[in-house]
Design an enzyme around this catalytic site. Structure first.
Site, PDB file in Angstrom:
ATOM      1  N   ASP A 453       0.835  -1.199   0.000  1.00 37.45           N
ATOM      2  CA  ASP A 453       0.000   0.000   0.000  1.00 37.45           C
ATOM      3  C   ASP A 453       0.875   1.256   0.000  1.00 37.45           C
ATOM      4  O   ASP A 453       2.090   1.205   0.281  1.00 37.45           O
ATOM      5  CB  ASP A 453      -0.877  -0.024   1.271  1.00 37.45           C
ATOM      6  CG  ASP A 453      -2.133   0.810   1.157  1.00 37.45           C
ATOM      7  OD1 ASP A 453      -2.263   1.570   0.185  1.00 37.45           O
ATOM      8  OD2 ASP A 453      -2.986   0.696   2.067  1.00 37.45           O
ATOM      9  N   ASP A 521     -10.732   2.007  -3.116  1.00 37.19           N
ATOM     10  CA  ASP A 521     -11.270   1.768  -1.772  1.00 37.19           C
ATOM     11  C   ASP A 521     -12.793   1.784  -1.776  1.00 37.19           C
ATOM     12  O   ASP A 521     -13.413   1.512  -0.753  1.00 37.19           O
ATOM     13  CB  ASP A 521     -10.769   2.851  -0.802  1.00 37.19           C
ATOM     14  CG  ASP A 521      -9.390   2.506  -0.250  1.00 37.19           C
ATOM     15  OD1 ASP A 521      -8.942   1.367  -0.435  1.00 37.19           O
ATOM     16  OD2 ASP A 521      -8.768   3.389   0.378  1.00 37.19           O
TER      17      ASP A 521
HETATM   18  C1  DGJ Z   1      -5.769   2.001   2.026  1.00 32.26           C
HETATM   19  C2  DGJ Z   1      -6.143   0.752   1.288  1.00 32.26           C
HETATM   20  O1  DGJ Z   1      -6.667   1.059   0.040  1.00 32.26           O
HETATM   21  C3  DGJ Z   1      -7.126  -0.039   2.137  1.00 32.26           C
HETATM   22  O2  DGJ Z   1      -7.560  -1.183   1.447  1.00 32.26           O
HETATM   23  C4  DGJ Z   1      -6.463  -0.425   3.428  1.00 32.26           C
HETATM   24  O3  DGJ Z   1      -5.384  -1.282   3.161  1.00 32.26           O
HETATM   25  C5  DGJ Z   1      -5.974   0.827   4.165  1.00 32.26           C
HETATM   26  N1  DGJ Z   1      -5.170   1.641   3.314  1.00 32.26           N
HETATM   27  C6  DGJ Z   1      -5.174   0.443   5.391  1.00 32.26           C
HETATM   28  O4  DGJ Z   1      -4.590   1.498   5.998  1.00 32.26           O
END
Ligand code: DGJ
Length: 703
Positions: A453, A521
């Site tokens: 990430d 997300d």
């Molecule tokens: C952003 C990601 O897109 C989410 O799926 C998750 O992993 C969060 N970060 C965790 O902090």
């Protein structure tokens, strides 16, 4: 001198200008036997245009062009900006073969110290032409390059052009957008040190009806993409004199200056161009083929397994007993990898602390991470883990020990976004530290899936006193690639999911170094469908990670059935993000059936061709997949927007287009038999047997 580069079905023909000062495009389109004439200066040039401004140069520099846009700016600190070129004939390399062609044409500038090489390659497997440049400074003084783009593409669509592109923001990535450019310049890009959430580095161009006569048919479409994950810019310029619209792209010229000290060189990112005679959908399919055959390391289920990710069920409240409960249910549903997201490492109780301290929290995992990983594996699944190795919280031991490891613009306050700073990956010691962290994690725990990430833009770089200080976005991106390559080389069985607050870093370069991408997300099924529709226009289903969730989403919050949510996620790489403990026995039962169904179909989804019909906001929207040569099933995912079918006297139908016209197909599980021609004309009935608001139809070829 003229060279023809062959792709699977197209020709890309370029030639050297008679005075050896540049390479021009002679033809780009369908393959024919016709010999292409080398470009020559038009008989009548109106107005102020000079010959070099009107030439369809493959790459132009200021100093060579007079007034038209140039891909290259050269600054030697004197009164001249730019460079003009003469070819180095002895250095030309052209290789043509059954599997593809490649061309390198080197030029020397007027000082004899700067060498520019134009590179192009093609493959017989797909229709993409890849182009990039190398610049080498053999002089004794430094040269600055305020702009060093990768390529200029002379797209033969005339000067009135339709540009399809993808725009967005957090949780709303990959929205299809369109602009009709009737002479003018259109520019998209990112100054975020990353591909970014705002635009994808790819455009599709088609001709608008034109008063001039040379315009190509509207079904002729061209795609241009930049394969780069740092700051970038892509410009569509239909101002220039000539018969084409120019697309120029490369590393962002607003925030980056490349410095070439004596003896140094710069290799630009690659740019890719594709032609299709089947319009915008044909361009999407051509990208998919390229991404499947040239970018993906493989298309096997191993590197695109059914995921359960516990983030939405737990956020930072990671507890081993809870994780094991979730894992137990996930295994029963047929999940293949159980991924623990953010919150597993020491100090990480919120997004305010812990980032950078990559050791399992002993309070959460008294027996270490392996205690959980081993139990997950015992349940028949693989174990996966979330990391964000490029960032650090100020409240972390790493930052306390190495406050100098983050990007900081000298004299300016540090900028924190999501309470974190970015590690300066332009420093060798920092890159090596990140590699060691990952090696330690992967060798100490049986992890076979990494979700990488990145939750903020890369900003405020620029190392004081470093002559390359204004290249930090380039250096950061190259180090990111280096670490991904290390993971592939040393841990080939580890699947890599690329993520940046959702889809903040998705481009062809990332697709070449990861296995799947976390598209967004946004997990609300209806909003997600809109995102996936845009995504599939430039990127393929085999990387499109998608979770079933109980979240209604941000925009269209109208509820949908569990079947609908599965049908959305099954159209890519299926995952589940729901709190499984909140699902009752019936829901788990249904989910298990959908997972099994997906496993039967994924070969078609991941290895096939896709086309979308309608828009996700229409009452009926369909994503059609045609399987590869060894599995010619057709799978139709059908989504019903409002479920109000009472107004239709007839049962709804969809009109698939990838069936063979004279072949017959049986709709699996029914008596319905259609031919390719009848399916196009009269459609296929949709019984909504899968769910009340979605269907998954499989058409099996009968002969
Ligand atoms: C952003 C990601 O897109 C989410 O799926 C998750 O992993 C969060 N970060 C965790 O902090």
């Amino acid at each position: 001198m003229q060279w023809t580069l062959h792709t699977r079905a197209t020709d890309y023909v370029v030639s050297l200008l008679p005075d050896g000062s540049g390479v021009v495009l002679d033809y780009w389109g369908e393959r024919t036997d016709v010999e292409r004439e080398a470009w020559s200066e038009p008989a009548r040039i109106t107005g102020w245009a000079t010959p070099s401004d009107s030439a369809p140069l493959e790459y132009a520099s200021n100093g060579q062009r007079h007034t038209a846009f140039s891909e290259l700016l050269v600054d030697r600190g004197d009164s001249r900006t730019g460079a003009s070129w003469r070819v180095d004939e002895a250095g030309i390399a052209f290789e043509t073969g059954q599997r593809g062609d490649s061309l390198d044409v080197p030029f020397i500038d007027e000082t004899g110290t700067l060498r520019l090489t134009l590179h192009a390659t093609t493959s017989a497997d797909h229709d993409v032409v890849r182009r990039w440049i190398t610049l080498e400074n053999s002089g004794e003084s430094a040269v600055e390059l305020p702009r060093a783009f990768s390529a200029g593409w002379n797209v033969p669509v005339g000067q009135r052009v339709r540009v399809d592109y993808l725009a967005g923001s957090w949780s709303r990535e990959f929205q299809r957008r369109r602009v009709d450019l009737d002479w003018g310049t259109f520019s998209i890009g990112s100054r975020q040190g990353m591909t970014g959430l705002a635009f994808s580095p790819v455009v599709t161009l088609t001709a608008l009806p034109d008063i001039d006569s040379f315009v190509r048919p509207a079904s002729h479409a061209y795609g241009v993409a930049l394969e780069w994950s740092g700051s970038w810019r892509l410009q569509v310029d239909s101002n220039q004199v000539g018969q084409s619209t120019r697309v120029s792209c490369g590393v962002d010229d607003d925030t980056t200056t490349i410095t070439l000290l004596a003896g140094e060189s710069f290799v630009s990112p690659q740019s890719a161009g594709v032609f299709s005679a089947d319009g915008v959908d044909g361009v999407s399919q051509a990208w998919h083929r390229y991404q499947q055959l040239a970018l993906a390391r493989d298309l096997t289920p191993w590197h695109r397994p059914v995921v359960y990710n516990s983030w939405m069920a737990t956020t930072f409240d990671v507890r081993i007993d809870h994780q094991l409960e979730l894992a137990g249910i996930a295994a029963d549903l047929g999940v293949e990898v159980f991924v623990v997201d953010d919150g597993w490492f020491v100090g990480r109780t919120s997004d305010r602390a812990g980032l950078g301290d990559w050791t399992p929290d002993p309070a959460k995992f008294p027996g270490g991470l392996s205690a959980l990983a081993d139990r997950v594996i015992e349940k028949g699944m693989r174990f996966g883990l979330w990391v964000e190795p490029e960032c650090v919280n100020p409240d972390s031991d790493l930052f306390r020990q190495h406050p100098d490891w983050v990007y900081r613009a000298e004299g300016r306050p540090l900028l924190s976004i999501r309470n974190q700073y970015v590690l300066d990956l332009g420093r060798q010691d920092v890159v090596e530290w990140v590699e060691d962290v990952l090696r330690t994690l992967l060798t100490s725990t049986p992890i076979s899936y990494i979700k990488w990430d990145m939750n903020r833009p890369v900003t405020d770089g620029g190392r004081a006193g470093d002559p390359h200080g204004r290249e930090w976005s380039v250096q950061h991106t190259r180090s990111y690639y280096r670490i991904l390559r290390m993971l592939r080389a040393e841990f080939p069985d580890v699947t890599l999911e690329a993520c940046a607050s959702g889809g903040g870093r998705i481009d062809n370069a990332v697709l070449a170094l990861s296995d799947v991408v976390w598209t967004s997300d946004e997990v609300g099924a209806r909003d997600r469908l809109v995102i996936q529709d845009g995504f599939l226009s430039a990127y393929p289903a085999h990387v499109m990670s998608s979770w079933v969730s109980d979240d209604l989403g941000h925009r269209d919050r109208s509820p949908s059935s569990l079947g609908y949510r599965f049908a959305v996620a099954m159209a890519g790489v299926l995952g589940i993000g729901s709190d499984l403990l909140a699902w009752d026995a019936e829901e788990r039962d249904e989910a298990g059936r959908h997972v099994a169904r997906y496993k039967e179909l994924r070969n078609v989804v991941h290895r096939g061709t896709s086309v979308t019909h309608g828009r996700p906001t229409d009452n009926l929207y369909c994503v059609e997949y045609r399987g590869p040569a060894d599995d010619e099933r057709i799978v139709l995912f059908v989504y019903d927007r409002d479920r109000d079918r009472t107004r239709d006297r007839e049962q709804p139908r969809v009109f698939p287009t990838t069936l063979d016209a004279d072949r017959r197909y049986r709709v699996a599980g029914s008596e319905q038999v259609v031919s390719g021609a009848s399916a196009r004309g009269s459609g296929v009935l949709v019984p909504f047997g899968f769910a009340s608001d979605a269907d998954v139809l499989v058409l099996d070829p009968l002969d």
